[in-house]
Enzyme design. Sequence first.
Site, PDB file in Angstrom:
ATOM      1  N   ASN A  85       0.815  -1.214   0.000  1.00 39.80           N
ATOM      2  CA  ASN A  85       0.000   0.000   0.000  1.00 39.80           C
ATOM      3  C   ASN A  85       0.850   1.266   0.000  1.00 39.80           C
ATOM      4  OD1 ASN A  85      -2.080   1.902   0.334  1.00 39.80           O
ATOM      5  ND2 ASN A  85      -3.289   0.487   1.540  1.00 39.80           N
ATOM      6  N   ASP A  86       1.416   1.618   1.138  1.00 42.48           N
ATOM      7  CA  ASP A  86       2.155   2.871   1.250  1.00 42.48           C
ATOM      8  C   ASP A  86       3.332   2.945   0.285  1.00 42.48           C
ATOM      9  OD1 ASP A  86       0.491   3.711   3.354  1.00 42.48           O
ATOM     10  OD2 ASP A  86       1.681   2.577   4.804  1.00 42.48           O
ATOM     11  N   VAL A  87       3.972   1.816  -0.008  1.00 37.98           N
ATOM     12  CA  VAL A  87       5.174   1.825  -0.848  1.00 37.98           C
ATOM     13  C   VAL A  87       4.845   1.999  -2.326  1.00 37.98           C
ATOM     14  CG1 VAL A  87       6.470   0.444   0.799  1.00 37.98           C
ATOM     15  CG2 VAL A  87       5.217  -0.705  -1.040  1.00 37.98           C
ATOM     16  N   THR A  88       3.548   2.020  -2.675  1.00 40.68           N
ATOM     17  CA  THR A  88       3.148   2.249  -4.066  1.00 40.68           C
ATOM     18  C   THR A  88       2.356   3.552  -4.215  1.00 40.68           C
ATOM     19  OG1 THR A  88       1.073   1.021  -3.794  1.00 40.68           O
ATOM     20  CG2 THR A  88       3.011  -0.237  -4.472  1.00 40.68           C
ATOM     21  N   ALA A 135       0.565   3.640   7.214  1.00 38.80           N
ATOM     22  CA  ALA A 135       0.850   5.057   7.449  1.00 38.80           C
ATOM     23  C   ALA A 135      -0.428   5.848   7.701  1.00 38.80           C
ATOM     24  CB  ALA A 135       1.607   5.656   6.262  1.00 38.80           C
TER      25      ALA A 135
END
Length: 465
Positions: free
Chosen positions: A393-396, A434
Amino acid sequence: MSANLSAILYLISGVLFILALRGLSSPETSRQGNLFGIIGMIIAVTVTFLSVGNFTLGFIYVLLFLVIGGSIGAFIAYRIPMTAMPELVAGFHSLVGLAAVFVAISAFINPEAFNLGTPNNIKLASLIEMAIGAAIGAITFSGSIIAFLKLQGIMSGAPITFRGQHLLNALILISIIVLVFYLCSTQSSKLFWILIAVSFLIGFLIIIPIGGADMPVVISMLNSYSGWAAAGIGFTLENTALIITGALVGSSGAILSYIMCKGMNRSFFNVILGGFGATDQTSNNQNKEQKPVKSGNADDAAFLMKNASSVIIVPGYGMAVAQAQHALREMVDTLKKNDIKVSYAIHPVAGRMPGHMNVLLAEANVPYDEVFELEEINNDFINADVAFVIGANDVTNPVAKTDPQSPIYGMPVLDVEKCKSVLFVKRSLSPGYAGIDNELFYKENTLMLFADAKKMTEEITKNLD
């Protein structure tokens, strides 16, 4: 056991620990590195055990607690799922810190047992070492407890801040230095207990303002703290193996934390000093609008993949939760049979601890040469036909490149949105760790696959045959 033989065996265990770290630096040699570490630890523990002396009451106590602690640790390690590995690591870090505190307390109360002098007349160097070891150990313990609670979801992963927080942290850190100085001057037991209590307090305070997006760095940082605590106590006990092991863990943890901070575009000193610059993670969600999304099913995903020439897999924590790595490997094997090029893109902080995704993929026997880090594969997304995001999620999230108010702003992310088609497997549109919405969900080229990651992957594989 003679002192000379003990020193030689401790040195051998230290060399094995160094070889273990070298082996763990690469997936191909990680098993061998792990074996070196196990052998080194067996030697160190055995030498320490035999150094207790003859068959005395102390010998029996050591044996008893070694069996109890070893049994509990083995049981937990055997039963723990990979999804809970970050919490387990945080929990073990807390125990290392607490052990350092207990040893320091024992040495301070009964210095004769450690050949450090007598009460109120402890060797200055030993007193400095045990004071520093106790302080770092207490910080590691309380900080690791907070990290465990955040990772477990018992406590909110959002930063907890209040007015004057950084000034308070700075004053407490200064007070610790002052307490160590006066403790060494007076050898007052009251100052010793105050030092430990204040160190426990600052451990809580420096971790609570760190948000979920930075939690992988926190785990690595606490790992470093636990090493330095062990090294400090190693000097107090004049134990070569403990000094070497603690220094290796402390330095490697610090280096890893620094590398991860660079990978996330975070300030290393901001993180270790308690989240300076943390932003409000709730503001993004308060202004969130209901946007249209395109959703599909396994048939749609299989159709897009069948007609692709290249597919990039982006695994994340959702894959770990669903234990979908083996199903993913089967899907990839099917794609390869159809002459489709497949690669895996790993973000440095995918999951909730360093190397989380690499371990899961290795567990499913994914070839190492198909797994690429962010900087190696990020330029390939623009030429890929399909990106299959499974729980990341957050890393994309493209917002990391566009919104200065976002808590992940400036963090390098995988350029998934540049693919021709994006298949995003997720149970719902809920935000990641996050706590912010992912703009990738609403892109024109994104097809959301709302389902359990393992079940969806298995359905896609059936439709690929």
